[in-house]
Enzyme design. Sequence first.
Site, PDB file in Angstrom:
ATOM      1  N   ASP A 111       0.809  -1.227   0.000  1.00 18.51           N
ATOM      2  CA  ASP A 111       0.000   0.000   0.000  1.00 18.51           C
ATOM      3  C   ASP A 111       0.843   1.277   0.000  1.00 18.51           C
ATOM      4  OD1 ASP A 111      -2.113  -1.761   0.154  1.00 18.51           O
ATOM      5  OD2 ASP A 111      -3.069  -0.830   1.884  1.00 18.51           O
ATOM      6  N   CYS A 143      -3.871  -6.179  -3.160  1.00 14.75           N
ATOM      7  CA  CYS A 143      -2.790  -6.972  -2.573  1.00 14.75           C
ATOM      8  C   CYS A 143      -2.656  -8.358  -3.184  1.00 14.75           C
ATOM      9  CB  CYS A 143      -3.010  -7.113  -1.065  1.00 14.75           C
ATOM     10  SG  CYS A 143      -3.100  -5.556  -0.157  1.00 14.75           S
ATOM     11  N   LYS A 183       4.666 -11.253   4.151  1.00 13.66           N
ATOM     12  CA  LYS A 183       3.243 -11.446   3.863  1.00 13.66           C
ATOM     13  C   LYS A 183       3.034 -12.183   2.543  1.00 13.66           C
ATOM     14  CE  LYS A 183      -0.899  -8.736   2.761  1.00 13.66           C
ATOM     15  NZ  LYS A 183      -1.480  -7.384   2.695  1.00 13.66           N
ATOM     16  N   HIS A 187      -0.470 -13.597   1.758  1.00 10.95           N
ATOM     17  CA  HIS A 187      -1.871 -13.278   1.470  1.00 10.95           C
ATOM     18  C   HIS A 187      -2.529 -14.366   0.621  1.00 10.95           C
ATOM     19  CE1 HIS A 187      -4.825  -9.645   1.146  1.00 10.95           C
ATOM     20  NE2 HIS A 187      -5.411 -10.758   1.562  1.00 10.95           N
ATOM     21  N   HIS A 232       0.919  -0.693   4.957  1.00  7.80           N
ATOM     22  CA  HIS A 232      -0.499  -1.078   5.065  1.00  7.80           C
ATOM     23  C   HIS A 232      -0.993  -0.823   6.489  1.00  7.80           C
ATOM     24  CE1 HIS A 232      -4.127  -3.533   4.922  1.00  7.80           C
ATOM     25  NE2 HIS A 232      -3.910  -3.850   3.648  1.00  7.80           N
TER      26      HIS A 232
END
Length: 531
Positions: free
Chosen positions: A38, A75, A123, A125, A223
């Site tokens: 982000d 994302c 991360k 996701h 983020h």
Amino acid sequence: MRPALLQLFCILTIALLLVDPAAARPKTPNIVLILVDDLGWSDLGAYGSEIPTPNLDSLAAAGLRFTQFHNHAKCFPSRAALLTGLYPQQVNRAERAYTPMTDAATIASSLKAAGYRTLMVGKHHGIENPISFGFDRYRGLRDGAANHFNPGPRARPGEPPPARKRVRTWCFDGDCTNTYQPPDPQFYSTDAYTDWAIEFLRETRSRQPIQPFLLYLAYQAPHDPLQAPAANVHKFAGQYRQGYASIARARYARMRATGLIDDSFALPAPTYRTWSTLSAAERREQTLRMQVYAAMIDRLDENIGRLVEFLQAGDLFDNTLILFMSDNGASAEWVLTGTPPREIGHTHPIGSVGRWASLGPDWAGVANTPYRFYKNYSHQGGVATPLIAHWPTGIKQPGRIVHEPGYFLDIHPTLLAVTGAVYTGGPAGATADLPGADLSPLLHKDVTIKRPQPIFQRWQHSRSVRDGRWKLVSHAEGKTAEAGTWALYDMQRDKTETRDLAAHHPAIVARLAGAYDRWHARFAKPATDAD
């Protein structure tokens, strides 16, 4: 070979390695992919920001800066495209994060087959452990966003309950858990990910035989929740009291002054509110949100500096290709709950472990300067990302600004080219099934990358087609993407999408819309939910 000669050969080989450390290095480059979460297009010093990012700026000055590089606006679709080199629609990761990613040969599997040690931190996701995608080691957040200070389910002594949206799963190589509770009260995700990455690299360097490595380092920051260590937050005290327009104009002026952008990057009409219309309390709150957001980016840069120092100390830096990018533009999303809707932990201070605070649309518009809109849009504010490429032994004419368009889809074929690896998702050496292009020629000089087909984007309410200079894009808030009305932009002359030319070029609109319809018909299928 006679024993005496064999002994002499071994002695000479060891002596050579001791005298010349370069002889011990892999000939093929190490790869470090740094993905942040982000980040706005103008949030780095090298891209016009007032936030000091000296480590990333140094990489940019000695490498390349791209002004037209693109992710997939959200994302998890971006991460799927980056890992596989395929459209998210091709691997069942276009609509929902928690569906099994299918038909997925990854950059890790391709490079592992070529002899690389493959490492991932941070991360993911998705629902899979990245170990199943070709990574030798993985440590990090398997799910989406989590509390940066305490991602666990319980409060630590002396702290309020950690603000969280839901329970998250963390993986430590083959072991995954949804009860991970960092015992260290100083835990901070950005610091922990860097620690783990350096640990993996140190272990890799100690292995015999020496292998080149792929490190995919996927930070959560910046983020939300907006959280950063107090020392970083204090650096920006009072810096954002002048409001949105002042910061945005200053960023734009720095971009022009440094030559990052030219007249084709017009500054669009602002989407943020007029600062003077906000109450004093609103201005204080908005100032603090941006202050903490800036601190998160500051901390990111500090940690990237730690990683660079480790590479330099280990004589790895010169032969390592570092690529830095973001998974989408800055986010205008709010995470709210209850009636009336409020931020999770709204009674706790912004920036603390107990509060899930978000940046909001006003500052997100500033963060994406000069582009319009934000994360979730196929307009440039949603899909344009900084890309910094650094590789001392591989980049010619460092310091260049690259305006040639590029995409996350290009990373896999580009890494195949620079490493000599072959695509493990098709016949040996064949990359015809990868829709992206090899960008490695841009490491040597500015060239035009020839693409056999347009590049398509689709996420939720937005869609786009990019073919050379032309971009067709639409957004239908609250409706499916196909309900949107197409707008056409000339991306050579209008990179910030300020002049819709659809009425002037109906034939181009029809051609690109037809290409999109065929692409969508080929790949549009309901996501298959996981068991």
